[in-house]
Design an enzyme around this catalytic site. Structure first.
Site, PDB file in Angstrom:
ATOM      1  N   ASN A 122       3.214   4.748 -10.169  1.00  0.00           N
ATOM      2  CA  ASN A 122       1.976   4.787 -10.966  1.00  0.00           C
ATOM      3  C   ASN A 122       0.712   4.698 -10.121  1.00  0.00           C
ATOM      4  O   ASN A 122      -0.334   5.214 -10.521  1.00  0.00           O
ATOM      5  CB  ASN A 122       2.021   3.628 -11.973  1.00  0.00           C
ATOM      6  CG  ASN A 122       0.659   3.347 -12.580  1.00  0.00           C
ATOM      7  OD1 ASN A 122       0.186   4.065 -13.459  1.00  0.00           O
ATOM      8  ND2 ASN A 122      -0.002   2.299 -12.084  1.00  0.00           N
ATOM      9  N   ASP A 153       0.880  -1.170   0.000  1.00  0.00           N
ATOM     10  CA  ASP A 153       0.000   0.000   0.000  1.00  0.00           C
ATOM     11  C   ASP A 153       0.917   1.219   0.000  1.00  0.00           C
ATOM     12  O   ASP A 153       1.654   1.442   0.977  1.00  0.00           O
ATOM     13  CB  ASP A 153      -0.889  -0.020   1.262  1.00  0.00           C
ATOM     14  CG  ASP A 153      -1.892   1.127   1.274  1.00  0.00           C
ATOM     15  OD1 ASP A 153      -1.593   2.190   0.692  1.00  0.00           O
ATOM     16  OD2 ASP A 153      -2.964   0.953   1.879  1.00  0.00           O
ATOM     17  N   VAL A 154       0.884   1.999  -1.072  1.00  0.00           N
ATOM     18  CA  VAL A 154       1.848   3.104  -1.196  1.00  0.00           C
ATOM     19  C   VAL A 154       1.631   4.212  -0.171  1.00  0.00           C
ATOM     20  O   VAL A 154       2.485   5.077   0.001  1.00  0.00           O
ATOM     21  CB  VAL A 154       1.863   3.715  -2.627  1.00  0.00           C
ATOM     22  CG1 VAL A 154       2.271   2.679  -3.663  1.00  0.00           C
ATOM     23  CG2 VAL A 154       0.537   4.375  -2.982  1.00  0.00           C
ATOM     24  N   SER A 205      -0.682  13.604 -14.561  1.00  0.00           N
ATOM     25  CA  SER A 205      -1.951  13.735 -15.294  1.00  0.00           C
ATOM     26  C   SER A 205      -1.970  15.090 -15.987  1.00  0.00           C
ATOM     27  O   SER A 205      -1.271  16.020 -15.560  1.00  0.00           O
ATOM     28  CB  SER A 205      -3.118  13.661 -14.297  1.00  0.00           C
ATOM     29  OG  SER A 205      -4.326  14.088 -14.899  1.00  0.00           O
ATOM     30  N   VAL A 261      -7.732   8.053 -19.989  1.00  0.00           N
ATOM     31  CA  VAL A 261      -7.306   6.736 -20.475  1.00  0.00           C
ATOM     32  C   VAL A 261      -8.376   5.729 -20.079  1.00  0.00           C
ATOM     33  O   VAL A 261      -8.937   5.803 -18.968  1.00  0.00           O
ATOM     34  CB  VAL A 261      -5.951   6.337 -19.841  1.00  0.00           C
ATOM     35  CG1 VAL A 261      -5.423   5.048 -20.479  1.00  0.00           C
ATOM     36  CG2 VAL A 261      -4.934   7.459 -19.971  1.00  0.00           C
ATOM     37  N   TYR A 319      -7.716  15.776  -6.735  1.00  0.00           N
ATOM     38  CA  TYR A 319      -6.907  15.110  -7.771  1.00  0.00           C
ATOM     39  C   TYR A 319      -5.970  16.125  -8.447  1.00  0.00           C
ATOM     40  O   TYR A 319      -4.793  15.845  -8.649  1.00  0.00           O
ATOM     41  CB  TYR A 319      -7.844  14.460  -8.786  1.00  0.00           C
ATOM     42  CG  TYR A 319      -7.178  13.519  -9.752  1.00  0.00           C
ATOM     43  CD1 TYR A 319      -6.792  12.239  -9.361  1.00  0.00           C
ATOM     44  CD2 TYR A 319      -6.938  13.891 -11.073  1.00  0.00           C
ATOM     45  CE1 TYR A 319      -6.185  11.367 -10.250  1.00  0.00           C
ATOM     46  CE2 TYR A 319      -6.334  13.027 -11.971  1.00  0.00           C
ATOM     47  CZ  TYR A 319      -5.967  11.767 -11.556  1.00  0.00           C
ATOM     48  OH  TYR A 319      -5.369  10.897 -12.444  1.00  0.00           O
ATOM     49  N   THR A 323      -9.362   2.867 -18.508  1.00  0.00           N
ATOM     50  CA  THR A 323      -8.890   1.926 -17.481  1.00  0.00           C
ATOM     51  C   THR A 323     -10.023   1.728 -16.467  1.00  0.00           C
ATOM     52  O   THR A 323     -11.011   2.466 -16.494  1.00  0.00           O
ATOM     53  CB  THR A 323      -7.668   2.500 -16.720  1.00  0.00           C
ATOM     54  OG1 THR A 323      -8.121   3.584 -15.899  1.00  0.00           O
ATOM     55  CG2 THR A 323      -6.565   2.976 -17.640  1.00  0.00           C
ATOM     56  N   LYS A 328      -1.951  15.898  -8.337  1.00  0.00           N
ATOM     57  CA  LYS A 328      -1.175  15.722  -9.577  1.00  0.00           C
ATOM     58  C   LYS A 328      -0.315  16.954  -9.860  1.00  0.00           C
ATOM     59  O   LYS A 328       0.792  16.835 -10.385  1.00  0.00           O
ATOM     60  CB  LYS A 328      -2.101  15.402 -10.745  1.00  0.00           C
ATOM     61  CG  LYS A 328      -2.824  14.056 -10.611  1.00  0.00           C
ATOM     62  CD  LYS A 328      -1.853  12.875 -10.543  1.00  0.00           C
ATOM     63  CE  LYS A 328      -2.590  11.543 -10.575  1.00  0.00           C
ATOM     64  NZ  LYS A 328      -1.672  10.392 -10.551  1.00  0.00           N
TER      65      LYS A 328
END
Ligand code: NAI
Length: 243
Positions: free
Chosen positions: A84, A57-58, A135, A181, A148, A183, A152
């Site tokens: 990432n 877990d980062v 991003s 993207v 976000y 995903t 970023k």
């Protein structure tokens, strides 16, 4: 472009851009450790790609240190870290719960710092590099995406800052700044007609990217072909930030 002999860690490597990156790295000859929170997904991807997996877990610095130590022991050193792992958020500042801010900053910004701090001593030994996944919302404001965009934007400036501090140690630090993207992160958004119209209006190429269109740029930045590239935040965005 080859990554032959490169020893790499890709966080959030079990889906989307991270998985496409791990795949591309393996195809280009790198040895890879994918890191993710889910053990099942991690083991499956490792088996499919013929790489290693380490559950991480980062948000937790100790776990990221363990990940890096595992990679160094298993692969014999570390040449490339791809920061990432991330979570999305499309909430304006007024609508946002404070917990959401904390979660996004902890994952998308502090997670990048954790990886960087843990990896730097090993990258100094190998003359290695870092590629962060930022991003377009790190380069320009993101409509209704307060936490976000803040995270970023932090990654973009952190990329430049760390690049400056460690250039003389032979360590390169860059980021990619993808547009939208296709995903698991964007599944719901991309299904909405209203969002598709917003996307097409703002993307000169008129479509979202596939993760396989982001991975080669990450691979290039990780390769020796990019030996004079550091402190760059590279848009991979179908023209979003150009218009
Ligand atoms: P995704 O949801 O497929 O992949 C994100 C990965 O990060 C998943 O494997 C997830 O399990 C992992 N992750 C999340 N929190 C974590 C944590 N605390 N510790 C470890 N792993 C964690 O989404 P996608 O799109 O592939 O995202 C990858 C990166 O690309 C993220 O940093 C995202 O912000 C960024 N990005 C995505 C865009 C998009 O439109 N999909 C556009 C621009 C940037």
């Amino acid at each position: 472009m080859t990554l032959e002999g490169k020893r790499a860690v890709v966080t959030g490597g079990t889906s989307g851009i991270g998985r496409a990156t791990a795949t591309r790295f393996c195809e280009a000859g790198a040895s890879v450790v994918v890191a993710s929170r889910s053990e099942d997904a991690g083991r499956q991807v490792a088996e499919e790609l013929g790489c290693e997996f380490f559950q991480t877990d980062v948000r937790e610095y100790d776990q990221v240190v363990d990940l890096v130590e595992y990679a160094v022991e298993t692969l014999g050193g570390l040449d490339v870290l791809v920061n990432n792992a991330g979570i999305g958020s499309v909430t304006s500042v007024e609508e946002m719960e404070l917990e959401e801010w904390d979660a996004v900053i902890a994952t998308d910004l502090t997670g990048v710092m954790h990886g960087t701090k843990a990896a730097l001593p090993h990258l100094r030994d190998s003359g290695g590099c870092i590629v962060n996944v930022a991003s377009i919302y790190g380069l320009v404001g993101g409509h209704g995406a307060a936490s976000y965009s803040a995270a970023k934007g932090g990654v973009v400036n952190f990329t430049q800052q760390v690049a400056i501090d460690y250039a003389r140690d032979g360590i390169r630090v860059n980021s990619v700044c993808p547009g939208f993207v296709d995903t698991p992160m964007t599944d719901d958004l991309l299904e909405s007609e209203r969002f598709q119209s917003f996307l097409q209006t703002n993307t000169p190429m008129n479509r979202a990217a596939q993760p396989e269109e982001i991975a080669p740029v990450i691979a290039f930045l990780a390769s020796d072909d990019a030996s004079y590239v550091t402190g760059a935040n590279v848009p991979v965005d179908g023209g979003w930030t150009a218009h």
